[in-house]
Design a protein around this motif. Structure first.
Motif, PDB file in Angstrom:
ATOM      1  N   LEU A 192    -105.742 -35.142   9.914  1.00 29.33           N
ATOM      2  CA  LEU A 192    -106.590 -36.167   9.330  1.00 29.33           C
ATOM      3  C   LEU A 192    -107.397 -36.976  10.167  1.00 29.33           C
ATOM      4  CD1 LEU A 192    -106.028 -38.552   7.184  1.00 29.33           C
ATOM      5  CD2 LEU A 192    -103.974 -39.405   8.537  1.00 29.33           C
ATOM      6  N   ALA A 193    -107.154 -36.720  11.351  1.00 27.82           N
ATOM      7  CA  ALA A 193    -108.474 -37.191  12.500  1.00 27.82           C
ATOM      8  C   ALA A 193    -109.524 -36.641  12.294  1.00 27.82           C
ATOM      9  CB  ALA A 193    -107.783 -37.163  14.014  1.00 27.82           C
ATOM     10  N   ARG A 194    -109.426 -35.090  12.261  1.00 24.87           N
ATOM     11  CA  ARG A 194    -110.654 -34.375  12.382  1.00 24.87           C
ATOM     12  C   ARG A 194    -111.544 -34.778  10.956  1.00 24.87           C
ATOM     13  NH1 ARG A 194    -112.525 -30.383  15.564  1.00 24.87           N
ATOM     14  NH2 ARG A 194    -111.185 -31.562  16.986  1.00 24.87           N
ATOM     15  N   ALA A 195    -110.606 -34.727   9.825  1.00 18.79           N
ATOM     16  CA  ALA A 195    -111.444 -35.062   8.592  1.00 18.79           C
ATOM     17  C   ALA A 195    -112.126 -36.217   8.379  1.00 18.79           C
ATOM     18  CB  ALA A 195    -110.336 -35.046   7.333  1.00 18.79           C
ATOM     19  N   THR A 196    -111.471 -37.356   9.160  1.00 23.56           N
ATOM     20  CA  THR A 196    -111.994 -38.689   8.906  1.00 23.56           C
ATOM     21  C   THR A 196    -112.772 -39.326  10.112  1.00 23.56           C
ATOM     22  OG1 THR A 196    -110.057 -39.734   9.524  1.00 23.56           O
ATOM     23  CG2 THR A 196    -110.140 -39.227   7.280  1.00 23.56           C
ATOM     24  N   GLY A 197    -113.058 -38.526  11.151  1.00 23.30           N
ATOM     25  CA  GLY A 197    -113.782 -38.798  12.472  1.00 23.30           C
ATOM     26  C   GLY A 197    -113.257 -39.553  13.256  1.00 23.30           C
ATOM     27  N   GLN A 198    -111.953 -39.586  13.352  1.00 19.62           N
ATOM     28  CA  GLN A 198    -111.096 -40.292  14.264  1.00 19.62           C
ATOM     29  C   GLN A 198    -110.679 -39.828  15.550  1.00 19.62           C
ATOM     30  OE1 GLN A 198    -108.467 -43.515  12.723  1.00 19.62           O
ATOM     31  NE2 GLN A 198    -108.643 -42.203  10.687  1.00 19.62           N
ATOM     32  N   GLU A 199    -110.911 -40.431  16.728  1.00 22.66           N
ATOM     33  CA  GLU A 199    -110.019 -39.799  18.000  1.00 22.66           C
ATOM     34  C   GLU A 199    -108.722 -39.432  17.801  1.00 22.66           C
ATOM     35  OE1 GLU A 199    -112.008 -39.087  20.710  1.00 22.66           O
ATOM     36  OE2 GLU A 199    -113.934 -39.539  19.358  1.00 22.66           O
ATOM     37  N   TYR A 200    -108.204 -38.564  18.382  1.00 24.17           N
ATOM     38  CA  TYR A 200    -106.886 -38.132  18.147  1.00 24.17           C
ATOM     39  C   TYR A 200    -106.391 -37.666  19.573  1.00 24.17           C
ATOM     40  CZ  TYR A 200    -102.710 -35.785  16.560  1.00 24.17           C
ATOM     41  OH  TYR A 200    -101.514 -35.322  16.272  1.00 24.17           O
ATOM     42  N   ALA A 201    -105.437 -38.467  20.048  1.00 19.51           N
ATOM     43  CA  ALA A 201    -104.361 -38.039  21.309  1.00 19.51           C
ATOM     44  C   ALA A 201    -103.301 -38.084  20.886  1.00 19.51           C
ATOM     45  CB  ALA A 201    -104.942 -39.060  22.183  1.00 19.51           C
ATOM     46  N   PRO A 202    -102.625 -36.987  20.535  1.00 18.56           N
ATOM     47  CA  PRO A 202    -101.004 -36.932  19.988  1.00 18.56           C
ATOM     48  C   PRO A 202    -100.230 -37.444  21.340  1.00 18.56           C
ATOM     49  CG  PRO A 202    -101.871 -34.706  20.485  1.00 18.56           C
ATOM     50  CD  PRO A 202    -103.121 -35.725  20.716  1.00 18.56           C
ATOM     51  N   ASP A 203     -99.071 -37.822  21.067  1.00 18.45           N
ATOM     52  CA  ASP A 203     -98.041 -38.178  21.800  1.00 18.45           C
ATOM     53  C   ASP A 203     -97.908 -36.592  22.712  1.00 18.45           C
ATOM     54  OD1 ASP A 203     -95.602 -39.405  23.170  1.00 18.45           O
ATOM     55  OD2 ASP A 203     -94.580 -37.788  22.098  1.00 18.45           O
ATOM     56  N   GLN A 204     -97.696 -36.913  24.084  1.00 15.20           N
ATOM     57  CA  GLN A 204     -98.002 -35.296  24.740  1.00 15.20           C
ATOM     58  C   GLN A 204     -96.487 -34.763  24.712  1.00 15.20           C
ATOM     59  OE1 GLN A 204    -100.486 -33.892  26.657  1.00 15.20           O
ATOM     60  NE2 GLN A 204    -101.358 -35.073  25.144  1.00 15.20           N
ATOM     61  N   ALA A 205     -95.289 -35.564  24.507  1.00 15.63           N
ATOM     62  CA  ALA A 205     -94.015 -34.709  24.367  1.00 15.63           C
ATOM     63  C   ALA A 205     -93.981 -34.128  23.012  1.00 15.63           C
ATOM     64  CB  ALA A 205     -92.923 -35.541  24.443  1.00 15.63           C
ATOM     65  N   ALA A 206     -94.364 -34.787  22.008  1.00 23.48           N
ATOM     66  CA  ALA A 206     -94.579 -34.029  20.729  1.00 23.48           C
ATOM     67  C   ALA A 206     -95.540 -33.086  20.770  1.00 23.48           C
ATOM     68  CB  ALA A 206     -95.133 -35.206  19.676  1.00 23.48           C
ATOM     69  N   LEU A 207     -96.524 -33.060  21.471  1.00 22.91           N
ATOM     70  CA  LEU A 207     -97.437 -32.004  21.533  1.00 22.91           C
ATOM     71  C   LEU A 207     -97.000 -30.785  22.162  1.00 22.91           C
ATOM     72  CD1 LEU A 207    -100.191 -30.655  20.960  1.00 22.91           C
ATOM     73  CD2 LEU A 207    -100.877 -31.720  23.091  1.00 22.91           C
ATOM     74  N   ARG A 208     -96.427 -30.845  23.285  1.00 24.13           N
ATOM     75  CA  ARG A 208     -95.677 -29.765  23.969  1.00 24.13           C
ATOM     76  C   ARG A 208     -94.575 -28.993  23.100  1.00 24.13           C
ATOM     77  NH1 ARG A 208     -96.116 -33.381  28.184  1.00 24.13           N
ATOM     78  NH2 ARG A 208     -93.877 -34.411  28.003  1.00 24.13           N
ATOM     79  N   ALA A 209     -93.858 -29.970  22.346  1.00 23.65           N
ATOM     80  CA  ALA A 209     -92.718 -29.536  21.452  1.00 23.65           C
ATOM     81  C   ALA A 209     -93.268 -28.778  20.325  1.00 23.65           C
ATOM     82  CB  ALA A 209     -91.888 -30.463  20.816  1.00 23.65           C
TER      83      ALA A 209
END
Length: 203
Positions: free
Chosen positions: A132-149
């Motif tokens: 969603l972020a990439r398609a709409t040109g928004q910055e994206y920094a996911p929650d790090q714990a969720a990203l690791r999982a």
């Protein structure tokens, strides 16, 4: 997946809700990294999966958990801007219950252990947040714990013979690339994708 029973889905759910809130109406027909989805389809998919995995966590099995995803059947309701953040909040709250992580449940018409359903939920939120972020040109920094999982789940999926039913072929990414890029590559996406990237199969 690492110790998911301590993972709070709330931060990542709120990030996805903020991304959705930042989508202008004029971008709803735009392409996304998912070849079969426009932005409106991706939002509709997020809404549907949030309902399904909320009910899977609650062990509230029925039509919302018994139906396999069908891109052709996705529709974005008129009230999605209010409905999506509400359902994402309910999703995160449902997975705070330790009972959600135990026993069997169902999602997409598939019976699976609660812990695996949670792993799928986290991965969907992380990867579709990136979409969603990439398609709409928004910055994206996911929650790090969720990203690791999510990365751990996707890494394990590489050895799954049924992987092709869920993910595209792994896109090679350097070992020293950011963790988000490595997760995106494992999901079958090109971390360098932009709306101008040629469609798959086109020259």
């Amino acid at each position: 997946m690492t110790d998911t029973t301590t993972l709070d889905l709330g931060p990542q759910a709120r990030i996805v809700a903020r991304l959705a809130a930042g989508v202008p109406e004029a971008r709803l027909a735009d392409r996304t990294p998912c070849p079969e989805y426009a932005v409106s389809d991706l939002l509709g998919h997020l809404l549907g999966l949030a309902v399904a995995f909320r009910d899977a966590a609650r062990k509230d099995l029925g039509p919302t958990t018994d139906t396999a995803p069908d891109p052709a059947a996705i529709s974005l309701p008129a009230g999605w801007r209010e409905e999506l953040p509400q359902v994402l909040g309910e999703l995160a709250e449902a997975w705070k219950d330790p009972a959600a992580w135990t026993g069997m449940t169902r999602a997409g018409g598939v019976d699976l252990p609660g812990e695996i359903a949670a792993a799928v939920t986290v991965d969907e939120l992380v990867v579709h947040g990136w979409d969603l972020a990439r398609a709409t040109g928004q910055e994206y920094a996911p929650d790090q714990a969720a990203l690791r999982a999510s990365h751990a789940f996707l890494l394990a999926s590489v050895e799954d013979e049924d992987r092709g039913d869920i993910f595209g072929p792994v896109v090679p990414v350097p070992d020293d690339a950011p963790l988000l890029d490595r997760a995106v590559g494992l999901s079958g996406r090109d971390p360098g994708w932009t709306p101008q990237t040629p469609r798959r199969g086109s020259s």
